[in-house]
Design a protein around this motif. Sequence first.
Motif: not given
Length: 379
Positions: A155-164
């Motif tokens: 959940h968290g890594p996917f959200a961070a990937a969207f930002v990056q």
Amino acid sequence: MRGAALLPLSRFAIGTVGVTAVVAALGFGSWRLRAALLPEWSDARGRLAEVVIALSTFFAVAQLCGAAQLFSSVVLLVAELAAATALATAAPHLARFGCAGGTELSRRHNQKPQIDPREVAAVGVGVAIVVVQWCAHTADAIARGMVHPDTLWYHGPFAAAFVQQHAFTGMDSLGYDAARWFPFNAQVLHAAGILAYGRDVLSPFLNLAWMGLALLAAWCAGRRRHVGHLCVLAAAVGLGLPVMVATQPGQASSDVACAALLLAAVALVLESDLEPVPVALAGLASGLALSTKITIAPAMAVLAVALLLLLVWQRRRAAPLAWTVSLVLTGTFWFGRDWVLAGTPLPWFDLTLGPIHWPAAVPPSAPSLAHDVLHAQAW
């Protein structure tokens, strides 16, 4: 490390102003549109309708930004404010499509009943206990971070990937294979919070908001039969189950978001009198739920089939189209994304539809819906 964890006051202020501006603008635009389409819905069901309109608008704009690889703080802020302005501007011109909702059935059920104060007190105590539980878990997450395995795994890594990535791609090394093709509305909301503050400041609080939506929807579901308070208590019992309290408050888990949107869809159907506008709003909520967690699909299929059969039986012509179009608008983006990236809208299954063959994009050894769907123990 301690210094790195501090958020500069200036960035916090800028992020808070941006979040407040988007929430206020979407709230005002949604209120204007609801008032134009459903002028008599000035009570709790009106607030529910406005939340569904605002969420539908927010996610539609965010999805378009991500599809165009423009998922950044400035672009998202400007786009959301523009969309909210469009809602408020278009509302007076759409009033002719609205419905007054003043049928004899509505008037009869809108009469205020006499409710036993002891029931209200019992409901208040029960809800307060669950709210305190959730707030305590949220406070713990704020103090030591989000620690649930699913939050840290995907959940968290996917959200961070969207930002990056400024887009909804680039997740090949994150999570597990099946999860990379799930619907990601919940993760997009967390990513928007990261864009605002540059940190995961909002994430521990978001599931509290979804809990509030679930309780509001439960009230609306029972309001017409004068058992809204009992429905709220029933929802609180579900939210207070150990499996929910241990995994949802203070984490990035999406189960409570999906449950809240399902309850919103059911409540809007029950309040609709089978009129096109509220049925369309129920379709929007259903699509949002489907775009949040794929496992809601069976429940949504049951709701959709039952509603469409009822509409046909009642010879409602516009409402089935309104439901279908609104469901497609909010419920198909992630499946379209999968189709573009994986060559199939349902990557978990190997499907053959006549001359069309969609091969599975998820390795057979990976945990997936296709792997567990026929196993009773998994259900």
